[in-house]
Design a protein around this motif. Structure first.
Motif, PDB file in Angstrom:
ATOM      1  N   HIS A  17      68.792  95.181  33.725  1.00 41.70           N
ATOM      2  CA  HIS A  17      69.128  93.835  33.246  1.00 41.70           C
ATOM      3  C   HIS A  17      69.795  93.032  34.365  1.00 41.70           C
ATOM      4  O   HIS A  17      69.486  91.861  34.570  1.00 41.70           O
ATOM      5  CB  HIS A  17      70.063  93.903  32.028  1.00 41.70           C
ATOM      6  N   TRP A  18      70.717  93.683  35.073  1.00 36.78           N
ATOM      7  CA  TRP A  18      71.415  93.013  36.169  1.00 36.78           C
ATOM      8  C   TRP A  18      70.431  92.614  37.270  1.00 36.78           C
ATOM      9  O   TRP A  18      70.482  91.502  37.786  1.00 36.78           O
ATOM     10  CB  TRP A  18      72.511  93.924  36.722  1.00 36.78           C
ATOM     11  N   LEU A  19      69.526  93.527  37.649  1.00 33.65           N
ATOM     12  CA  LEU A  19      68.539  93.224  38.683  1.00 33.65           C
ATOM     13  C   LEU A  19      67.655  92.045  38.281  1.00 33.65           C
ATOM     14  O   LEU A  19      67.342  91.173  39.091  1.00 33.65           O
ATOM     15  CB  LEU A  19      67.659  94.450  38.967  1.00 33.65           C
ATOM     16  N   LEU A  20      67.249  92.011  37.019  1.00 33.95           N
ATOM     17  CA  LEU A  20      66.398  90.934  36.535  1.00 33.95           C
ATOM     18  C   LEU A  20      67.158  89.609  36.547  1.00 33.95           C
ATOM     19  O   LEU A  20      66.631  88.589  37.003  1.00 33.95           O
ATOM     20  CB  LEU A  20      65.896  91.252  35.124  1.00 33.95           C
ATOM     21  N   SER A  21      68.392  89.619  36.062  1.00 30.08           N
ATOM     22  CA  SER A  21      69.219  88.406  36.082  1.00 30.08           C
ATOM     23  C   SER A  21      69.420  87.920  37.507  1.00 30.08           C
ATOM     24  O   SER A  21      69.366  86.721  37.789  1.00 30.08           O
ATOM     25  CB  SER A  21      70.581  88.670  35.433  1.00 30.08           C
ATOM     26  N   ASN A  22      69.644  88.847  38.411  1.00 28.04           N
ATOM     27  CA  ASN A  22      69.829  88.521  39.818  1.00 28.04           C
ATOM     28  C   ASN A  22      68.574  87.866  40.399  1.00 28.04           C
ATOM     29  O   ASN A  22      68.659  86.892  41.146  1.00 28.04           O
ATOM     30  CB  ASN A  22      70.198  89.785  40.594  1.00 28.04           C
ATOM     31  N   LEU A  23      67.406  88.378  40.055  1.00 31.70           N
ATOM     32  CA  LEU A  23      66.136  87.811  40.518  1.00 31.70           C
ATOM     33  C   LEU A  23      66.011  86.358  40.066  1.00 31.70           C
ATOM     34  O   LEU A  23      65.671  85.479  40.850  1.00 31.70           O
ATOM     35  CB  LEU A  23      64.961  88.640  39.993  1.00 31.70           C
ATOM     36  N   VAL A  24      66.329  86.099  38.804  1.00 31.29           N
ATOM     37  CA  VAL A  24      66.215  84.743  38.261  1.00 31.29           C
ATOM     38  C   VAL A  24      67.214  83.801  38.921  1.00 31.29           C
ATOM     39  O   VAL A  24      66.884  82.669  39.271  1.00 31.29           O
ATOM     40  CB  VAL A  24      66.409  84.753  36.730  1.00 31.29           C
ATOM     41  N   GLU A  25      68.441  84.266  39.112  1.00 29.33           N
ATOM     42  CA  GLU A  25      69.488  83.413  39.673  1.00 29.33           C
ATOM     43  C   GLU A  25      69.318  83.158  41.167  1.00 29.33           C
ATOM     44  O   GLU A  25      69.648  82.078  41.651  1.00 29.33           O
ATOM     45  CB  GLU A  25      70.857  84.044  39.427  1.00 29.33           C
ATOM     46  N   GLU A  26      68.828  84.144  41.902  1.00 26.70           N
ATOM     47  CA  GLU A  26      68.791  84.057  43.360  1.00 26.70           C
ATOM     48  C   GLU A  26      67.565  83.339  43.917  1.00 26.70           C
ATOM     49  O   GLU A  26      67.604  82.859  45.040  1.00 26.70           O
ATOM     50  CB  GLU A  26      68.843  85.470  43.963  1.00 26.70           C
ATOM     51  N   VAL A  27      66.493  83.287  43.148  1.00 26.21           N
ATOM     52  CA  VAL A  27      65.236  82.766  43.693  1.00 26.21           C
ATOM     53  C   VAL A  27      64.982  81.367  43.134  1.00 26.21           C
ATOM     54  O   VAL A  27      64.738  81.207  41.947  1.00 26.21           O
ATOM     55  CB  VAL A  27      64.056  83.708  43.359  1.00 26.21           C
ATOM     56  N   PRO A  28      65.018  80.364  44.016  1.00 28.87           N
ATOM     57  CA  PRO A  28      64.770  78.993  43.562  1.00 28.87           C
ATOM     58  C   PRO A  28      63.345  78.836  43.022  1.00 28.87           C
ATOM     59  O   PRO A  28      62.396  79.382  43.569  1.00 28.87           O
ATOM     60  CB  PRO A  28      64.943  78.151  44.831  1.00 28.87           C
ATOM     61  N   GLY A  29      63.244  78.100  41.921  1.00 34.53           N
ATOM     62  CA  GLY A  29      61.937  77.797  41.357  1.00 34.53           C
ATOM     63  C   GLY A  29      61.445  78.760  40.297  1.00 34.53           C
ATOM     64  O   GLY A  29      60.410  78.532  39.696  1.00 34.53           O
TER      65      GLY A  29
END
Length: 161
Positions: A17-29
């Motif tokens: 869950h943390w990795l997925l949230s991180n992907l969404v937050e860190e990658v613009p667009g």
């Protein structure tokens, strides 16, 4: 962003869950992200409608339907189609697929045992950055996505609905 519904989950599930949230937050667009099992079931999602912080972020626009279930269906279909095409062409395993549209992009990457990572992004996203972060997620998630963990994630998604 704190992943909703992670209370009571194993440490491996919370880490995903943390990795997925991180992907969404860190990658613009990036609009939304979904992890789909080999049989097409949604295992993990960044549905902006389910995460209040993501929904409150003005630059994080929801997709056309705003549903991770829609993305999961699309990812599963694209995954199935590309696997069939690879078999017909003797191309080996499919590693990734990208669909560029006028109003957005969809990226699909194999995780393990037929599981897939799907990302819906804006048309102007940096495709190489999206692909890089997806590869990081796959590299970190692939070895922990056991049948037991997939079952736990599936059950947590069912109870959240």
């Amino acid at each position: 962003m704190t992943a909703t519904g992670t209370f009571g989950l194993s440490s491996e599930a919370r880490n995903l869950h943390w990795l997925l949230s991180n992907l969404v937050e860190e990658v613009p667009g990036v609009h939304s992200v979904a992890v789909v099992s080999s049989d097409g079931l949604l295992l993990l999602s960044s549905d902006p409608g389910q995460n209040t912080e993501a929904a409150a972020t003005p630059e994080r626009k929801q997709g056309p339907r705003g549903s991770s279930a829609d993305l999961a269906t699309i990812v599963s279909g694209i995954g199935s189609l590309t696997v069939g095409a690879a078999k017909l062409m003797d191309g080996g395993g499919v590693k990734q697929t990208m669909v560029a549209m006028e109003e957005g992009s969809v990226f699909v990457m194999a995780i393990s045992d037929g599981s897939l990572l799907g990302v819906h992004a804006t048309p102007d996203c940096d495709m190489s950055v999206v692909a890089y972060h997806m590869a990081l997620f796959v590299g970190r998630a692939g070895h922990v996505l056991t049948p037991e963990l997939r079952d736990e994630l599936r059950k947590s998604m069912e109870s959240a609905q």
